[in-house]
Design a protein around this motif. Structure first.
Motif, PDB file in Angstrom:
ATOM      1  N   GLN A   1      -2.713  31.075  -4.370  1.00 44.72           N
ATOM      2  CA  GLN A   1      -2.200  32.366  -5.032  1.00 44.72           C
ATOM      3  C   GLN A   1      -2.484  32.893  -6.042  1.00 44.72           C
ATOM      4  O   GLN A   1      -2.375  32.530  -7.168  1.00 44.72           O
ATOM      5  CB  GLN A   1      -0.765  31.783  -5.460  1.00 44.72           C
ATOM      6  CG  GLN A   1       0.019  31.316  -3.936  1.00 44.72           C
ATOM      7  CD  GLN A   1       1.514  31.054  -4.270  1.00 44.72           C
ATOM      8  OE1 GLN A   1       2.150  31.975  -4.725  1.00 44.72           O
ATOM      9  NE2 GLN A   1       1.741  29.811  -4.118  1.00 44.72           N
TER      10      GLN A   1
ATOM     11  N   SER B   1      -1.224  33.501  -9.988  1.00 49.02           N
ATOM     12  CA  SER B   1       0.021  32.505 -10.229  1.00 49.02           C
ATOM     13  C   SER B   1      -0.081  31.739 -11.406  1.00 49.02           C
ATOM     14  O   SER B   1      -0.861  30.915 -11.461  1.00 49.02           O
ATOM     15  CB  SER B   1       0.445  31.883  -9.096  1.00 49.02           C
ATOM     16  OG  SER B   1       1.343  30.952  -9.321  1.00 49.02           O
ATOM     17  N   GLN B   2       0.690  32.233 -12.325  1.00 46.81           N
ATOM     18  CA  GLN B   2       0.565  31.536 -13.770  1.00 46.81           C
ATOM     19  C   GLN B   2       1.082  30.146 -13.486  1.00 46.81           C
ATOM     20  O   GLN B   2       0.494  29.104 -13.874  1.00 46.81           O
ATOM     21  CB  GLN B   2       1.402  32.206 -14.837  1.00 46.81           C
ATOM     22  CG  GLN B   2       1.420  31.687 -16.239  1.00 46.81           C
ATOM     23  CD  GLN B   2      -0.116  31.688 -16.636  1.00 46.81           C
ATOM     24  OE1 GLN B   2      -0.780  32.784 -16.481  1.00 46.81           O
ATOM     25  NE2 GLN B   2      -0.479  30.659 -17.360  1.00 46.81           N
TER      26      GLN B   2
ATOM     27  N   ASP C   1       0.959  28.263 -10.952  1.00 46.66           N
ATOM     28  CA  ASP C   1      -0.221  27.263 -10.094  1.00 46.66           C
ATOM     29  C   ASP C   1      -1.144  27.108 -11.102  1.00 46.66           C
ATOM     30  O   ASP C   1      -1.818  25.924 -10.976  1.00 46.66           O
ATOM     31  CB  ASP C   1      -0.576  27.960  -8.916  1.00 46.66           C
ATOM     32  CG  ASP C   1       0.441  27.877  -7.723  1.00 46.66           C
ATOM     33  OD1 ASP C   1       1.544  27.433  -7.811  1.00 46.66           O
ATOM     34  OD2 ASP C   1       0.166  28.664  -6.606  1.00 46.66           O
ATOM     35  N   ARG C   2      -1.587  28.040 -11.860  1.00 47.47           N
ATOM     36  CA  ARG C   2      -2.721  27.754 -12.934  1.00 47.47           C
ATOM     37  C   ARG C   2      -2.268  26.753 -13.966  1.00 47.47           C
ATOM     38  O   ARG C   2      -3.367  26.002 -14.004  1.00 47.47           O
ATOM     39  CB  ARG C   2      -3.127  29.096 -13.459  1.00 47.47           C
ATOM     40  CG  ARG C   2      -4.244  29.035 -14.456  1.00 47.47           C
ATOM     41  CD  ARG C   2      -4.958  30.432 -14.648  1.00 47.47           C
ATOM     42  NE  ARG C   2      -4.036  30.430 -16.218  1.00 47.47           N
ATOM     43  CZ  ARG C   2      -4.391  31.429 -17.097  1.00 47.47           C
ATOM     44  NH1 ARG C   2      -5.532  32.212 -16.923  1.00 47.47           N
ATOM     45  NH2 ARG C   2      -3.811  31.536 -18.323  1.00 47.47           N
TER      46      ARG C   2
END
Length: 123
Positions: free
Chosen positions: A32, A35-36, A38-39
């Motif tokens: 994704q 996506s903050q 996920d990062r």
């Protein structure tokens, strides 16, 4: 340069035996992109790798806001850069339980991973 006592002899800096000799650079592309959450989760997972003793140095980063040029690939989301004393230590890292736990907990976050391993050329 280091001078030795009355001998008048000079030593130039050289790769000391204790200097890292292998660089392991990994680039991650998220499933994704953008996506903050996920990062941040991936970065938190990468930070756990600092507890692996054979890693001499670990840096974690994201694409820099530098000039856009044809030779610059900033398409990745997160990168990690590690330094090891030798290839055997890098292999120990790969097999280490902390690394295995990181992969298991975070592999669902990425769609692509690219690794560049480099042997440091002595001066």
């Amino acid at each position: 340069m280091v001078a030795l006592g009355g001998a008048g002899m000079a030593l130039t800096p050289a790769k000391a035996a204790g200097q890292p000799q292998l660089v392991h650079h990994v680039f991650f592309w998220l499933k994704q992109p953008g996506s903050q959450a996920d990062r941040d989760r991936l970065i938190a997972g990468l930070r756990t790798l600092r507890d692996i003793p054979v890693i001499r140095r670990l840096e974690i980063g994201v694409p820099a806001s530098t000039e856009k040029r044809d030779v610059v690939d900033s398409s990745y989301d997160v990168s990690e850069l590690m330094f090891f004393d030798n290839a055997q230590d890098q292999k120990s890292y790969q097999d280490h339980p902390i690394h295995q736990a990181f992969v298991k907990s975070c592999e669902g976050l990425w769609q692509k991973v690219v690794v560049y391993d480099m042997a440091i050329v002595p001066d």
